[in-house]
Design a protein around this motif. Sequence first.
Motif, PDB file in Angstrom:
ATOM      1  N   CYS A 121      -7.437 -23.754  36.659  1.00  0.00           N
ATOM      2  CA  CYS A 121      -7.771 -24.951  35.876  1.00  0.00           C
ATOM      3  C   CYS A 121      -8.508 -24.622  34.592  1.00  0.00           C
ATOM      4  CB  CYS A 121      -8.616 -25.904  36.721  1.00  0.00           C
ATOM      5  SG  CYS A 121      -7.779 -26.526  38.190  1.00  0.00           S
ATOM      6  N   ASN A 122      -9.197 -23.478  34.565  1.00  0.00           N
ATOM      7  CA  ASN A 122      -9.929 -23.059  33.380  1.00  0.00           C
ATOM      8  C   ASN A 122     -10.146 -21.552  33.449  1.00  0.00           C
ATOM      9  OD1 ASN A 122     -11.623 -23.253  30.969  1.00  0.00           O
ATOM     10  ND2 ASN A 122     -11.923 -25.387  31.540  1.00  0.00           N
ATOM     11  N   SER A 170     -13.648 -20.263  41.569  1.00  0.00           N
ATOM     12  CA  SER A 170     -12.604 -21.177  41.102  1.00  0.00           C
ATOM     13  C   SER A 170     -13.170 -22.116  40.054  1.00  0.00           C
ATOM     14  CB  SER A 170     -12.021 -21.978  42.277  1.00  0.00           C
ATOM     15  OG  SER A 170     -13.034 -22.760  42.888  1.00  0.00           O
ATOM     16  N   THR A 171     -12.277 -22.878  39.429  1.00  0.00           N
ATOM     17  CA  THR A 171     -12.675 -23.819  38.381  1.00  0.00           C
ATOM     18  C   THR A 171     -12.105 -25.198  38.668  1.00  0.00           C
ATOM     19  OG1 THR A 171     -10.732 -23.214  37.067  1.00  0.00           O
ATOM     20  CG2 THR A 171     -12.766 -22.010  36.626  1.00  0.00           C
ATOM     21  N   VAL A 172     -12.707 -26.198  38.048  1.00  0.00           N
ATOM     22  CA  VAL A 172     -12.214 -27.571  38.106  1.00  0.00           C
ATOM     23  C   VAL A 172     -11.678 -27.940  36.725  1.00  0.00           C
ATOM     24  CG1 VAL A 172     -13.776 -28.238  39.960  1.00  0.00           C
ATOM     25  CG2 VAL A 172     -14.508 -28.495  37.584  1.00  0.00           C
ATOM     26  N   PRO A 173     -10.820 -28.958  36.639  1.00  0.00           N
ATOM     27  CA  PRO A 173     -10.244 -29.313  35.334  1.00  0.00           C
ATOM     28  C   PRO A 173     -11.281 -29.727  34.291  1.00  0.00           C
ATOM     29  CG  PRO A 173      -8.975 -30.287  37.120  1.00  0.00           C
ATOM     30  CD  PRO A 173     -10.202 -29.721  37.736  1.00  0.00           C
ATOM     31  N   SER A 174     -12.309 -30.469  34.688  1.00  0.00           N
ATOM     32  CA  SER A 174     -13.300 -30.944  33.725  1.00  0.00           C
ATOM     33  C   SER A 174     -14.602 -31.283  34.447  1.00  0.00           C
ATOM     34  CB  SER A 174     -12.786 -32.188  32.975  1.00  0.00           C
ATOM     35  OG  SER A 174     -12.525 -33.243  33.899  1.00  0.00           O
ATOM     36  N   LEU A 175     -15.673 -31.387  33.657  1.00  0.00           N
ATOM     37  CA  LEU A 175     -16.987 -31.744  34.187  1.00  0.00           C
ATOM     38  C   LEU A 175     -17.416 -33.111  33.659  1.00  0.00           C
ATOM     39  CD1 LEU A 175     -18.849 -28.319  33.738  1.00  0.00           C
ATOM     40  CD2 LEU A 175     -17.857 -29.249  35.846  1.00  0.00           C
ATOM     41  N   GLU A 176     -18.176 -33.825  34.447  1.00  0.00           N
ATOM     42  CA  GLU A 176     -18.665 -35.135  34.014  1.00  0.00           C
ATOM     43  C   GLU A 176     -19.585 -35.025  32.808  1.00  0.00           C
ATOM     44  OE1 GLU A 176     -20.561 -36.869  37.356  1.00  0.00           O
ATOM     45  OE2 GLU A 176     -18.696 -37.159  38.510  1.00  0.00           O
ATOM     46  N   THR A 177     -20.267 -33.890  32.686  1.00  0.00           N
ATOM     47  CA  THR A 177     -21.205 -33.707  31.576  1.00  0.00           C
ATOM     48  C   THR A 177     -20.504 -33.439  30.242  1.00  0.00           C
ATOM     49  OG1 THR A 177     -21.361 -31.351  32.106  1.00  0.00           O
ATOM     50  CG2 THR A 177     -22.968 -32.821  33.150  1.00  0.00           C
ATOM     51  N   GLY A 178     -19.224 -33.114  30.294  1.00  0.00           N
ATOM     52  CA  GLY A 178     -18.502 -32.793  29.075  1.00  0.00           C
ATOM     53  C   GLY A 178     -18.569 -31.328  28.679  1.00  0.00           C
ATOM     54  N   PRO A 188     -17.876 -27.211  29.096  1.00  0.00           N
ATOM     55  CA  PRO A 188     -16.690 -26.490  29.576  1.00  0.00           C
ATOM     56  C   PRO A 188     -16.768 -26.212  31.079  1.00  0.00           C
ATOM     57  CG  PRO A 188     -17.514 -25.506  27.543  1.00  0.00           C
ATOM     58  CD  PRO A 188     -18.537 -26.507  27.979  1.00  0.00           C
ATOM     59  N   SER A 189     -15.651 -26.370  31.737  1.00  0.00           N
ATOM     60  CA  SER A 189     -15.620 -26.201  33.195  1.00  0.00           C
ATOM     61  C   SER A 189     -15.193 -24.796  33.597  1.00  0.00           C
ATOM     62  CB  SER A 189     -14.673 -27.230  33.820  1.00  0.00           C
ATOM     63  OG  SER A 189     -13.363 -27.084  33.300  1.00  0.00           O
ATOM     64  N   LYS A 190     -15.495 -23.824  32.768  1.00  0.00           N
ATOM     65  CA  LYS A 190     -15.135 -22.436  33.057  1.00  0.00           C
ATOM     66  C   LYS A 190     -16.177 -21.777  33.959  1.00  0.00           C
ATOM     67  CE  LYS A 190     -17.487 -20.818  28.892  1.00  0.00           C
ATOM     68  NZ  LYS A 190     -17.347 -20.094  27.609  1.00  0.00           N
ATOM     69  N   VAL A 191     -15.853 -20.601  34.448  1.00  0.00           N
ATOM     70  CA  VAL A 191     -16.813 -19.750  35.162  1.00  0.00           C
ATOM     71  C   VAL A 191     -17.160 -18.586  34.252  1.00  0.00           C
ATOM     72  CG1 VAL A 191     -17.178 -18.196  37.103  1.00  0.00           C
ATOM     73  CG2 VAL A 191     -16.019 -20.374  37.468  1.00  0.00           C
ATOM     74  N   ASP A 192     -18.452 -18.439  33.978  1.00  0.00           N
ATOM     75  CA  ASP A 192     -18.930 -17.373  33.085  1.00  0.00           C
ATOM     76  C   ASP A 192     -20.007 -16.583  33.816  1.00  0.00           C
ATOM     77  OD1 ASP A 192     -19.793 -15.722  31.072  1.00  0.00           O
ATOM     78  OD2 ASP A 192     -19.790 -17.279  29.526  1.00  0.00           O
ATOM     79  N   VAL A 193     -19.655 -15.401  34.285  1.00  0.00           N
ATOM     80  CA  VAL A 193     -20.590 -14.526  35.001  1.00  0.00           C
ATOM     81  C   VAL A 193     -21.007 -13.415  34.046  1.00  0.00           C
ATOM     82  CG1 VAL A 193     -20.907 -12.978  36.964  1.00  0.00           C
ATOM     83  CG2 VAL A 193     -19.535 -15.061  37.217  1.00  0.00           C
ATOM     84  N   GLY A 194     -22.300 -13.248  33.850  1.00  0.00           N
ATOM     85  CA  GLY A 194     -22.819 -12.285  32.892  1.00  0.00           C
ATOM     86  C   GLY A 194     -22.730 -10.848  33.373  1.00  0.00           C
ATOM     87  N   ASN A 195     -23.518  -9.987  32.747  1.00  0.00           N
ATOM     88  CA  ASN A 195     -23.530  -8.556  33.077  1.00  0.00           C
ATOM     89  C   ASN A 195     -24.562  -8.256  34.163  1.00  0.00           C
ATOM     90  OD1 ASN A 195     -21.677  -8.139  30.907  1.00  0.00           O
ATOM     91  ND2 ASN A 195     -23.395  -8.119  29.478  1.00  0.00           N
ATOM     92  N   TYR A 196     -24.263  -7.242  34.969  1.00  0.00           N
ATOM     93  CA  TYR A 196     -25.160  -6.795  36.045  1.00  0.00           C
ATOM     94  C   TYR A 196     -25.465  -7.939  37.014  1.00  0.00           C
ATOM     95  CZ  TYR A 196     -25.840  -2.878  32.852  1.00  0.00           C
ATOM     96  OH  TYR A 196     -25.634  -1.815  32.015  1.00  0.00           O
ATOM     97  N   VAL A 197     -24.423  -8.641  37.421  1.00  0.00           N
ATOM     98  CA  VAL A 197     -24.561  -9.736  38.387  1.00  0.00           C
ATOM     99  C   VAL A 197     -23.923  -9.301  39.698  1.00  0.00           C
ATOM    100  CG1 VAL A 197     -23.933 -12.113  38.938  1.00  0.00           C
ATOM    101  CG2 VAL A 197     -24.570 -11.502  36.600  1.00  0.00           C
ATOM    102  N   SER A 198     -24.627  -9.493  40.794  1.00  0.00           N
ATOM    103  CA  SER A 198     -24.106  -9.179  42.128  1.00  0.00           C
ATOM    104  C   SER A 198     -23.972 -10.478  42.916  1.00  0.00           C
ATOM    105  CB  SER A 198     -25.036  -8.210  42.866  1.00  0.00           C
ATOM    106  OG  SER A 198     -25.135  -6.978  42.174  1.00  0.00           O
ATOM    107  N   VAL A 199     -22.735 -10.799  43.282  1.00  0.00           N
ATOM    108  CA  VAL A 199     -22.456 -12.014  44.050  1.00  0.00           C
ATOM    109  C   VAL A 199     -22.180 -11.590  45.484  1.00  0.00           C
ATOM    110  CG1 VAL A 199     -21.014 -14.057  44.260  1.00  0.00           C
ATOM    111  CG2 VAL A 199     -21.515 -13.127  41.997  1.00  0.00           C
ATOM    112  N   GLY A 200     -23.053 -11.982  46.398  1.00  0.00           N
ATOM    113  CA  GLY A 200     -22.997 -11.533  47.780  1.00  0.00           C
ATOM    114  C   GLY A 200     -21.777 -12.019  48.532  1.00  0.00           C
ATOM    115  N   PRO A 201     -21.459 -11.366  49.654  1.00  0.00           N
ATOM    116  CA  PRO A 201     -20.265 -11.705  50.427  1.00  0.00           C
ATOM    117  C   PRO A 201     -20.239 -13.168  50.864  1.00  0.00           C
ATOM    118  CG  PRO A 201     -21.222  -9.646  51.207  1.00  0.00           C
ATOM    119  CD  PRO A 201     -22.197 -10.232  50.236  1.00  0.00           C
TER     120      PRO A 201
END
Length: 281
Positions: free
Chosen positions: A126-127, A144-152, A154-167
């Motif tokens: 979706c984004n 995952s992403t959704v088509p749009s956000l109520e806040t207006g 961007p509904s993208k996923v932006d993960v920065g540098n040196y980020v660890s997302v656990g299992p």
Amino acid sequence: LLSKKTSDMHRALRSSLLPRSLLGVRSGACLTPSRAMGGGAAEPVGVEDRDAKVKVGRALKETGVAMKIAGGEEVFSVRRPVMSLLGSKPLMANDAFVAPSASVIGDVTLYDYSSVWYSAVVKGDCNTVKIGGMSNIQDRCVVSTVPSLETGFPSKVDVGNYVSVGPGSVLTSCTIGDHVIVGEGTSIGEGSVISSVCVLEPGSVVPPNTFIPGGQKWGGNPISYISDLGGHADEDIQAHAKQISLLAEDHFDEYLPYGNAYKHLEEVVEDAPIEGGEGKA
């Protein structure tokens, strides 16, 4: 043995044949004059055309694999961890690691030394989805992403540098800054923003449109403030991400993708001269 392989190959070929109607020959959907002669405006591809192409492509792929097996070829994996979707193809750095059982789909960008681990799913349907340098999406995560956000926003996923997302964590259309640890089984709702230098405790639930300041530790369901982080927290978080990146390099070196290139590498190594001598290694 040869006759058995031949019969297996013929059986696979017969099972892959499709009725002429599936190819659009009966209705003429794929053979319109404008397409066949190159004149006039191109007609839009209908659902029947697309279904036919998908079925034909799948049949050809399965037939090719059956012929390789019948011919004695060594097939390790025919699964595609990286897949295009709706014209968008994932963009990966050469040193990014995607596990053979993971799925990276659509408009996804993986930066240097990033990694997507076993059974994780990263969908840019979706984004867009961006995974920063030296960041890791660990086992069984879903991004995952959704088509749009109520806040207006961007509904993208932006993960920065040196980020660890656990299992087992779930990220939906959220923004995560640099130097962040997301604990195992954490759920981050759409529109949420996690600032840089932050730690989320395992099992945390971040409601949609939540803002979490940097330099702090949060946890719970729903998530709440726990404490401030120490002065060297960013260095510790970065060291943790680097450790996972080094482990990903080991897995990357051991992973043999679908194909026969590894055979040529083995021949080169076998014929290489021993250091200080002239014999084979």
